[in-house]
Design an enzyme around this catalytic site. Structure first.
Site: not given
Length: 524
Positions: A158, A188, A259, A261, A316, A319
């Site tokens: 991000h 992320d 900052g 991150s 696979i 849900q």
């Protein structure tokens, strides 16, 4: 001989003493000195301050005092690891700020109770003083760290997602241009490569998992203040913050802010235990709750990004949802463990192997599955094309299923019936006693499909309301049996009561997604 008057009862009189402190009391105070690092001197006619500390025993006490007085810090570790940490600056064109806070990167729905407490920190929309708007260049800042001497560095997805230009500033103040090698939105993690430099100081990703209570050092670029170091401990592990099915974050209390991150969280061996990615905060600033991506996850992702610029995960095609205690009871399970299959995807590997809705996957290749998230992480860490053995609880019986993993699609499309203009009006429905809701056949309600029964009304004080049922939900199965009328629902409930079940399991479709709900049964 004249008797001396007795003056002991007068207020101003004190019996004479040989010394201020007895030998025993001096010894006790010496131990206090050693424990607290406070110099205390005792005086007596026979013992001077110099005499008190002149013996070898007292000299040892004095040395201990000096040791206690010198606090143990992290300066040696910081001196070694800080040169590997970088500040990351990005430019993104044609970016529109979504709100006044400039923070649209929360994984929670806008307006939800959790949304205002969660903050991504360091992305283009998460930095104070952000410049930009439609048709302009948006600037953002984050952190990162080198993982090799030739300039490969790790940061957050991000931070650099959609960036037109990436610049990094090293600890010695030099600025370099960098290119994005690859990103992985699901974890992320992003891999970048600095151009025009070599022989960079770099950090090592830790091999083991940190323990709760271990020291942690966060180094990064909070609010644009590069090279900032903070310290804390590992507060928890295995945190799910709603970012996705692969959430397995380390929680730390080292102060991190916007900052930070993409910056590293070091252990006391100077190894990166995690990559800082998010904070939990009502104000946007540090309140002592931050989340880091574990080093083992980063290793796996970075290896694939470096090799091919993207991440492939095993799949696979099911849900799944957690097995709660109520669901376990309704399925006759002794423990609430494993992953409940809400719905297998058509033509997916699981469906082809015979796995059905209501099955519980309890182990992968002989290793027990704790919950649905653990199954997702385990399968996702495997390569597409690998063969796996799944232990499955199917209709109360254990069985083993062998299947070949597919590749996780980049996007998952949810399909739902949208025919709302067929001219049919929703019937009033038939009451289901003691559950607090009324139902009607799905084929009699516009847009509900042809299978199951539609919930047409829910008593807000009922067991159904407590379990999240709402008008428009479609009940497909009750107690493992397909239903198409209120009579089918009542019959399945009565069968569960006959079997002395405390709850009955229902498969419910809502908003195009299926899930299982265990509804408690009223006695009598």
């Amino acid at each position: 001989m004249t008797d001396r008057p007795d003056l002991s009862n007068l207020p101003s009189y004190r019996q004479p003493r040989r010394s201020v402190f007895s030998a025993r009391r001096v010894a006790l105070m010496a131990s206090v000195v050693a424990g607290l690092g406070v110099a205390v001197y005792g005086f007596s006619p026979s013992t001077s301050p110099a005499d008190l500390f002149s013996s070898p025993a007292h000299a040892q006490v004095n040395n201990e005092v000096r040791k206690v007085e010198r606090p143990v810090g992290f300066a040696d570790i910081v001196e070694r690891v800080k040169p590997s940490v970088i500040s990351v600056k990005v430019n993104i064109k044609e970016k529109t700020a979504s709100n006044d806070d400039g923070d649209d990167s929360s994984p929670f729905q806008p307006g939800s109770p959790m949304e205002r407490f969660f903050r991504r920190f360091g992305g283009p929309d998460g930095f104070p003083g952000l410049k930009g708007g439609r048709g302009r260049v948006v600037q953002g800042q984050g952190s990162g760290f080198f993982i090799s001497a030739d300039g490969y560095a790790v940061t957050n997805n991000h931070v650099v997602d959609g960036a037109d230009k990436v610049e990094v500033t090293t600890d010695d103040g030099k600025t370099y241009t960098a290119k994005v090698i690859g990103t992985d939105q699901r974890t992320d993690v992003a891999l970048i490569k600095v151009e025009g430099g070599s022989n960079f100081s770099f950090a090592k990703l830790a091999d083991g998992k940190p323990r709760i209570g271990d020291w942690v050092l966060a180094v990064g670029n909070p609010f644009g203040l590069g090279g900032t170091v903070t310290a804390g401990i590992v507060s928890a592990s295995g945190r799910d913050i709603g970012n996705g099915p692969y959430d397995d974050f380390i929680q730390i209390d080292a102060p991190v802010n916007k900052g930070n991150s993409g910056g590293p969280a070091f252990n006391t061996d100077g190894e990166v235990m995690g990559v800082n990615t998010a904070i939990y905060s009502p104000s946007g600033g540090s309140v002592g709750i931050a989340f880091s991506i574990p080093a083992n996850t980063v290793k796996s992702v970075v290896a694939q990004l470096k090799d091919k610029g993207s991440v492939s995960r095993g799949w696979i095609g099911v849900q799944i949802q957690p097995v709660t205690s109520d669901i376990a009871d309704s399925l006759g399970m002794k423990k609430a463990e494993g992953a409940l299959v809400a719905e297998p995807q058509a033509n997916g590997p699981a469906a082809k192997a015979g796995i059905e809705s209501g099955d519980v996957i309890t182990a992968v290749n002989g290793e027990s599955v704790k919950d649905a998230r653990e199954l997702a992480r385990t399968i996702g860490a495997m390569a597409p094309g690998a063969t796996v053995k799944l232990n499955v609880l199917h209709k109360g019986q254990d069985k083993v299923v062998n299947l070949t993993l597919g590749q996780l699609p980049n996007t998952v499309e949810a399909k739902a019936d949208t025919d709302k203009d067929s001219g049919k009006s929703a019937p009033r429905g038939t009451d289901v006693p003691k559950l607090g809701m009324t139902v009607a056949p799905a084929d009699s309600v516009a847009g509900a499909g042809k299978e199951g029964v539609v919930v047409t009304e829910v008593d807000p004080k009922s067991a159904a309301a407590e379990r999240g049922f709402k008008e428009g939900d479609v009940i497909l199965e009750v107690g493992g049996k397909s239903v198409s009328s209120a009579g089918d629902v009542r019959e399945a409930i009565n069968a569960a009561r006959t079997d002395n079940k405390n709850s009955v399991l229902m498969r419910v479709k809502s908003g195009g997604q299926s899930r299982f709900v265990a509804v408690p049964l009223a006695k009598g």
